[in-house]
Enzyme design. Structure first.
Site, PDB file in Angstrom:
ATOM      1  N   HIS A  82       0.853  -1.199   0.000  1.00 29.08           N
ATOM      2  CA  HIS A  82       0.000   0.000   0.000  1.00 29.08           C
ATOM      3  C   HIS A  82       0.882   1.239   0.000  1.00 29.08           C
ATOM      4  O   HIS A  82       2.095   1.161   0.177  1.00 29.08           O
ATOM      5  CB  HIS A  82      -0.868   0.001   1.254  1.00 29.08           C
ATOM      6  CG  HIS A  82      -0.070   0.233   2.502  1.00 29.08           C
ATOM      7  ND1 HIS A  82       0.838  -0.689   2.977  1.00 29.08           N
ATOM      8  CD2 HIS A  82      -0.014   1.276   3.335  1.00 29.08           C
ATOM      9  CE1 HIS A  82       1.405  -0.204   4.065  1.00 29.08           C
ATOM     10  NE2 HIS A  82       0.910   0.982   4.304  1.00 29.08           N
TER      11      HIS A  82
ATOM     12  N   ALA B 197      18.684 -10.088   0.140  1.00 32.09           N
ATOM     13  CA  ALA B 197      18.505  -9.298   1.360  1.00 32.09           C
ATOM     14  C   ALA B 197      18.274  -7.818   1.061  1.00 32.09           C
ATOM     15  O   ALA B 197      18.798  -7.276   0.091  1.00 32.09           O
ATOM     16  CB  ALA B 197      19.725  -9.461   2.256  1.00 32.09           C
TER      17      ALA B 197
ATOM     18  N   ALA C 139      20.460  -8.551  -3.996  1.00 29.95           N
ATOM     19  CA  ALA C 139      20.294  -7.849  -2.724  1.00 29.95           C
ATOM     20  C   ALA C 139      20.219  -6.340  -2.929  1.00 29.95           C
ATOM     21  O   ALA C 139      20.866  -5.785  -3.807  1.00 29.95           O
ATOM     22  CB  ALA C 139      21.450  -8.188  -1.797  1.00 29.95           C
TER      23      ALA C 139
ATOM     24  N   THR D  55       9.921  -2.115  -8.652  1.00 36.06           N
ATOM     25  CA  THR D  55       8.795  -1.199  -8.870  1.00 36.06           C
ATOM     26  C   THR D  55       7.876  -1.667  -9.983  1.00 36.06           C
ATOM     27  O   THR D  55       6.773  -1.149 -10.118  1.00 36.06           O
ATOM     28  CB  THR D  55       9.303   0.212  -9.222  1.00 36.06           C
ATOM     29  OG1 THR D  55      10.083   0.132 -10.420  1.00 36.06           O
ATOM     30  CG2 THR D  55      10.149   0.792  -8.103  1.00 36.06           C
TER      31      THR D  55
END
Length: 157
Positions: A69, A106, A124, A129
């Site tokens: 969100h 990570a 990592a 997006t």
């Protein structure tokens, strides 16, 4: 305040292994779905975990963040009335889908409305997006394609 989510986050700290954490999350139905042979290292439960779908044979390394969100609406709704034009902004939420045979490195951040395909490796520290197609090795900020999964297999032999 979502007490159930807080409880689940607290419980994540009581398990010493990612496999045990994952089994607990799966048993409790915390995420939208979790496949077989999955290991989730992160200990925090994101807001709206039911919007996260994880396939089979997935490894999620430490400190991976799932952002399901945004909270921009909170700022926009407190603009002066003449700036808002009488409009009321809603929170945006979206699903995160992770395919089969995926490794997420990570400190990666995965934003909402993203689909990660099958046979994907994400390096990592990446920020995902946009959706990632099948058979891709990618990394970066923003996350970009570096190569293909089959080449990675050959290099690792």
């Amino acid at each position: 305040m979502d007490l159930k989510r807080i409880w689940y986050s607290f419980r994540m700290f009581t398990f010493s292994s990612g496999v045990r954490r994952t089994a607990y999350l799966k048993r409790k139905g915390v995420f939208g779905s979790i496949g077989d042979h999955v290991m989730i290292q992160p200990r925090k439960i994101p807001l709206y975990p039911e919007l996260i779908y994880i396939g089979n044979n997935v490894r999620i390394a430490s400190n991976v963040s799932f952002i399901t969100h945004d909270v921009i609406h909170n700022m926009l709704n407190h603009l002066p009335e003449d700036r808002r034009g009488g409009h009321w902004y809603e929170e945006r939420k979206g699903k995160i889908t992770i395919g089969d045979n995926v490794f997420i490195g990570a400190n990666t951040v995965i934003l909402y409305d993203v689909e990660i395909g099958n046979n994907v490796v994400i390096g990592a520290g990446s920020v995902v997006t946009k959706s990632i197609p099948d058979n891709t090795v990618c990394a970066g900020v923003p996350c970009k394609r570096l190569g293909d999964f089959e080449s990675l297999l050959e290099k690792r032999k």
